[in-house]
Structures are given as structure tokens and as C-alpha cells.
Motif scaffolding. Structure first.
Motif, mmCIF file in Angstrom:
data_model
loop_
_atom_site.group_PDB
_atom_site.id
_atom_site.type_symbol
_atom_site.label_atom_id
_atom_site.label_comp_id
_atom_site.label_asym_id
_atom_site.label_seq_id
_atom_site.Cartn_x
_atom_site.Cartn_y
_atom_site.Cartn_z
ATOM 1 N N ALA A 51 55.350 32.686 -41.448
ATOM 2 C CA ALA A 51 55.102 31.797 -42.576
ATOM 3 C C ALA A 51 53.806 32.162 -43.288
ATOM 4 C CB ALA A 51 55.046 30.346 -42.105
ATOM 5 N N ALA A 52 52.803 32.580 -42.519
ATOM 6 C CA ALA A 52 51.516 32.959 -43.089
ATOM 7 C C ALA A 52 50.807 33.893 -42.120
ATOM 8 C CB ALA A 52 50.653 31.735 -43.361
ATOM 9 N N ARG A 97 57.558 25.566 -34.611
ATOM 10 C CA ARG A 97 56.461 26.177 -35.359
ATOM 11 C C ARG A 97 55.432 26.647 -34.340
ATOM 12 N NH1 ARG A 97 52.184 23.974 -39.869
ATOM 13 N NH2 ARG A 97 51.961 22.246 -38.402
ATOM 14 N N VAL A 98 55.015 27.906 -34.444
ATOM 15 C CA VAL A 98 54.163 28.488 -33.409
ATOM 16 C C VAL A 98 52.944 29.185 -34.005
ATOM 17 C CG1 VAL A 98 56.018 28.781 -31.721
ATOM 18 C CG2 VAL A 98 55.536 30.630 -33.348
ATOM 19 N N LEU A 99 51.902 29.209 -33.201
ATOM 20 C CA LEU A 99 50.701 29.994 -33.470
ATOM 21 C C LEU A 99 50.668 31.097 -32.423
ATOM 22 C CD1 LEU A 99 48.076 30.129 -35.207
ATOM 23 C CD2 LEU A 99 46.959 28.853 -33.367
ATOM 24 N N VAL A 100 50.553 32.343 -32.868
ATOM 25 C CA VAL A 100 50.651 33.479 -31.968
ATOM 26 C C VAL A 100 49.269 33.921 -31.499
ATOM 27 C CG1 VAL A 100 51.403 35.882 -31.727
ATOM 28 C CG2 VAL A 100 52.803 34.253 -33.025
ATOM 29 N N ASP A 101 49.118 34.032 -30.186
ATOM 30 C CA ASP A 101 47.905 34.621 -29.615
ATOM 31 C C ASP A 101 47.971 36.127 -29.867
ATOM 32 O OD1 ASP A 101 45.843 35.625 -28.073
ATOM 33 O OD2 ASP A 101 46.364 34.519 -26.259
ATOM 34 N N PRO A 102 47.017 36.691 -30.632
ATOM 35 C CA PRO A 102 47.103 38.117 -30.985
ATOM 36 C C PRO A 102 46.683 39.072 -29.880
ATOM 37 C CG PRO A 102 45.110 37.166 -31.895
ATOM 38 C CD PRO A 102 45.852 36.036 -31.255
ATOM 39 N N ALA A 103 46.180 38.537 -28.765
ATOM 40 C CA ALA A 103 45.604 39.395 -27.724
ATOM 41 C C ALA A 103 46.666 39.959 -26.797
ATOM 42 C CB ALA A 103 44.582 38.601 -26.910
ATOM 43 N N LEU A 104 46.494 41.232 -26.454
ATOM 44 C CA LEU A 104 47.267 41.876 -25.391
ATOM 45 C C LEU A 104 46.332 41.984 -24.200
ATOM 46 C CD1 LEU A 104 48.839 44.753 -27.540
ATOM 47 C CD2 LEU A 104 49.730 42.436 -27.177
ATOM 48 N N ASP A 145 48.296 22.893 -42.203
ATOM 49 C CA ASP A 145 49.396 23.617 -42.841
ATOM 50 C C ASP A 145 49.458 25.046 -42.308
ATOM 51 O OD1 ASP A 145 47.607 25.269 -44.356
ATOM 52 O OD2 ASP A 145 47.573 23.830 -46.004
ATOM 53 N N ASP A 146 50.495 25.776 -42.694
ATOM 54 C CA ASP A 146 50.709 27.119 -42.151
ATOM 55 C C ASP A 146 49.556 28.053 -42.461
ATOM 56 O OD1 ASP A 146 53.178 26.335 -41.148
ATOM 57 O OD2 ASP A 146 54.302 27.061 -42.891
ATOM 58 N N ASP A 147 49.017 27.977 -43.670
ATOM 59 C CA ASP A 147 47.910 28.859 -44.048
ATOM 60 C C ASP A 147 46.674 28.567 -43.202
ATOM 61 O OD1 ASP A 147 49.551 29.979 -45.938
ATOM 62 O OD2 ASP A 147 48.688 28.896 -47.631
ATOM 63 N N GLN A 148 46.398 27.288 -42.951
ATOM 64 C CA GLN A 148 45.260 26.936 -42.106
ATOM 65 C C GLN A 148 45.462 27.440 -40.672
ATOM 66 O OE1 GLN A 148 45.381 22.662 -43.087
ATOM 67 N NE2 GLN A 148 43.222 22.833 -43.637
ATOM 68 N N LEU A 149 46.656 27.278 -40.162
ATOM 69 C CA LEU A 149 46.933 27.756 -38.805
ATOM 70 C C LEU A 149 46.778 29.272 -38.723
ATOM 71 C CD1 LEU A 149 50.003 25.511 -37.917
ATOM 72 C CD2 LEU A 149 47.790 25.499 -36.760
ATOM 73 N N VAL A 172 44.407 34.561 -46.841
ATOM 74 C CA VAL A 172 45.673 34.460 -46.127
ATOM 75 C C VAL A 172 46.797 35.015 -46.999
ATOM 76 C CG1 VAL A 172 47.359 32.821 -45.193
ATOM 77 C CG2 VAL A 172 44.923 32.468 -44.786
ATOM 78 N N LEU A 173 47.732 35.710 -46.357
ATOM 79 C CA LEU A 173 48.978 36.128 -46.991
ATOM 80 C C LEU A 173 50.023 35.066 -46.692
ATOM 81 C CD1 LEU A 173 48.953 39.896 -45.979
ATOM 82 C CD2 LEU A 173 48.284 38.934 -48.184
ATOM 83 N N SER A 174 50.573 34.432 -47.746
ATOM 84 C CA SER A 174 51.560 33.373 -47.561
ATOM 85 C C SER A 174 52.967 33.937 -47.717
ATOM 86 C CB SER A 174 51.335 32.257 -48.582
ATOM 87 O OG SER A 174 50.104 31.607 -48.355
ATOM 88 N N LEU A 175 53.809 33.697 -46.717
ATOM 89 C CA LEU A 175 55.189 34.188 -46.748
ATOM 90 C C LEU A 175 56.207 33.060 -46.746
ATOM 91 C CD1 LEU A 175 53.412 36.458 -45.064
ATOM 92 C CD2 LEU A 175 55.653 37.437 -44.705
ATOM 93 N N GLY A 176 55.731 31.815 -46.621
ATOM 94 C CA GLY A 176 56.640 30.697 -46.473
ATOM 95 C C GLY A 176 57.452 30.447 -47.739
#
Length: 345
Positions: free
Chosen positions: A39-40, A97-104, A146-150, A341-345
Motif C-alpha cells: 500500500a505504501a 493489514r501488516v507492517l513488515v519488519d525489514p530485517a533479516l 494511515d498506510d503512509d504513516q505506517l 513515501v511512495l503511495s501505491l494504495g
């Protein structure tokens, strides 16, 4: 296999090397993975430095941890919706709706160090879809943000949480935050204030009002006599410094740390090589801490903040995915406060 729109990095270079592709293969979730419809996606220095091959120590062009595999889809900050699940994942996750942890992470322990990051060591969120491990897709369906804030949270706020946790910043302490108008800096201001700390922030005069709005108690101008300004703002000294700049600031401000003070650093944009009088360090029991992003435990705390809406990330600008080159050029100019932020929603 279905296609999707994605921004593809085929090699190191300037913004012109980024390719907006509409025929990129949509990833398929494997066992223990989910497919997230983006979404963002937030933008970070990591994206620019990885594209340029200028990340990390001097040497050959590289990504965050070393050479990266091309072509690569960048983007470590992802908010979206689970569109599909792989084997061993509950089908009920579809639609979350999810927030992705970017860490490996190196291993499965709660405090494992990071060995890679989404968008550098694996394909990221500058695309319509991204695959991630089930455990790294955190449900934030009930968040008031909102998605952009997340999407502003994962790397900048994850880095800030890691810094504050490692430096054990607590209520009633006086903390100096450098680079306070940037993504990590503004996150540090907000999160430190939420902990009950008193924040003295370093920024340019033009951005001071917005940094004060984020909760800083005082803003000092990085263009003036910094040590004198900080001493005036914190006459009893500093308990901690949360530093994303490095450079000559270390030598100038270190004498203002109280006995048992902590200096945590997660960046070196003002210079990676510094002078340090070790006597100042050991005679006053000071602690110098290096901090790279966050741990699983740190990110879980950030997700709790996101679910509760106790912090409100500042989104400076939004761009469509196809305008990523313009977005990165705006990011490079550093005229903004907060996140792009890049918005894709």
C-alpha cells in the motif's frame, strides 16, 4: 506466473538507472511466507546509497552488507495487505493489514543481530507485491495510523528504537538528538519524548519549528557554536546523545556528557573518522555504543506503538511509484522534515 509493476535496479548508478517495469514477475510465497500487496513504501538513505553502491566502508560498490545481486527491487519500508499465504501459514492471515519488519536476522533468537535488509539483500517494497516471512509481517489492522504513516516506521523508527533501547534512555533524562529533522532524527525526538525524556535537538534554523512540533524541548542550530548552544540548553549536562551524524560533533560535545553518560551512534553523514580523547571516555565512565537498526524485540515494541497510535510519523511528501526518481531527487535535496513515501494504495 502473473506480472506486476516494480521499480527495478539493474546496476549501481544515479536515479536514471531505475527502471519502472510493468512486466516484472510477481513473487510467490514459499513455506512460512506471505505475499503482501504493498500500500505504501517509505524511502531511506539506504535506498540511495545502495543504488549508488556507496553504502558502508570504502571499497568496491556494494549494498548494505556487501555486493548485491542484480536485478534488485529496493525498498525496506513496507505497509500493505496480505494477499496470499504459503504453506504452513494460517489462511486467515489473508486480508490483514501488516507492517513488515525489514530485517533479516542471523538466527531465531529475540536479540539476534541483523545480517541483511529488505531491498538490499532481498527484494523489497518498491513494487506492487513483496514476499516476506510470516513472522516478519506484523498485524496492524487496528492501528489508527494511515498506510503512509505506517510505511514511515520500519527503518527510521526501528533504528531509533534500537538506539534508545541500547542506550537505556529513560524518563527524566536529558538527551541530545542530532540530525533531528531527518527520518531517524525526528523518530528519535518523538520516541524519546514518549519515554519521558527531555530532548535537545540539533537542526537547521529553517526546520526548528517542525522539530519543536514533534516534541523537542529545545532546538539548537547546527550552523552556530554547537557546544555553547548545547551547554546553554542543558546546563546540568547530558545523560545521553543519540547521534546520526558523527564527524567533529563527537569531540565537541563529549565533554558535556555527565559521568556514566551514553553516546549511541547509528550514522556518519557528517564524517566517519573522528578524534577522540580516550581520557574523557574512561575517566567519567562514559559508554560509546554502535547501533545498527533493531532487534526482533525492539521491532515488537515499535509495532505496539503503531497499534496504539502513540506516535504519529510525519510524512513530508507522497509520490506515486512511477515517480521514484523524482522522489529520490527530492530526498537528496534534504529540504523536507520527516519521511518521503511512495503511495501505491
Amino acid at each position: 506466473m502473473a506480472d506486476m509493476t516494480a521499480v527495478v535496479l539493474p546496476r549501481h548508478g544515479g536515479p536514471e538507472v531505475l527502471e519502472v517495469r510493468h512486466d516484472w514477475p510477481r513473487p510467490v510465497p514459499g513455506p512460512g511466507q506471505v505475499l503482501v500487496k504493498v500500500a505504501a513504501a517509505g524511502m531511506n538513505n539506504t535506498d540511495l546509497w545502495t543504488r549508488e553502491g556507496a553504502y558502508g566502508l570504502p571499497g568496491p560498490p556494494s549494498g548494505w552488507r556487501g555486493p548485491i545481486a542484480f536485478p534488485r527491487v529496493q525498498g525496506g519500508d513496507v505497509c500493505g495487505v496480505v494477499a496470499e499465504v504459503g504453506a504452513e501459514v494460517a489462511p486467515s492471515r489473508v486480508g490483514e493489514r501488516v507492517l513488515v519488519d525489514p530485517a533479516l536476522y542471523r538466527d531465531e533468537t529475540p536479540t539476534a543481530p541483523i545480517v541483511g535488509v529488505l531491498g538490499s539483500e532481498s527484494d523489497g517494497g518498491f513494487a506492487e507485491y513483496v514476499v516476506t516471512d510470516d513472522a516478519r509481517a506484523h498485524d496492524v489492522s487496528e492501528s489508527p495510523l494511515d498506510d503512509d504513516q505506517l510505511a514511515a516506521l520500519p527503518i527510521a523508527y526501528g533504528t531509533a528504537v534500537g538506539m534508545l533501547e541500547r542506550a537505556a534512555v529513560g524518563a527524566g533524562e536529558t538527551v541530545l538528538v542530532t540530525g533531528a529533522s531527518g527520518g531517524v532524527g525526528l523518530a528519535l525526538v518523538q520516541l524519546a519524548v514518549a519515554r519521558g525524556a527531555r530532548v535537545v535537538a540539533v537542526s537547521s534554523g529553517a526546520k526548528a519549528a517542525q522539530v519543536l512540533d514533534a516534541g523537542a524541548h529545545r532546538v539548537v542550530d547546527r550552523g552556530g557554536d554547537l557546544a555553547a548552544q548545547v551547554a546553554d540548553a542543558a546546563p546540568d549536562g547530558l545523560d545521553a546523545v543519540a547521534d546520526v551524524a558523527g564527524g567533529p560533533l563527537l569531540d565537541a560535545i563529549l565533554p558535556l556528557l555527565r559521568t556514566d553518560g551514553r553516546w549511541v551512534i547509528a550514522g556518519a553523514i557528517a564524517g566517519p573518522v573522528v578524534e577522540l580523547d580516550l581520557r574523557r571516555l574512561y575517566l567519567r565512565n562514559l559508554t560509546l555504543i554502535g547501533s545498527t537498526m533493531h532487534t526482533r524485540e525492539h521491532f515488537a515494541r515499535l509495532v505496539d506503538e503503531a497499534r496504539a497510535g502513540t506516535i504519529a510519523p510525519v510524512v513530508a511528501a507522497r509520490y506515486p511509484l512511477a515517480q521514484i526518481a523524482e522522489a529520490q531527487q527530492a530526498f537528496r535535496r534534504a529540504e523536507h522534515v520527516g519521511k518521503i513515501v511512495l503511495s501505491l494504495g
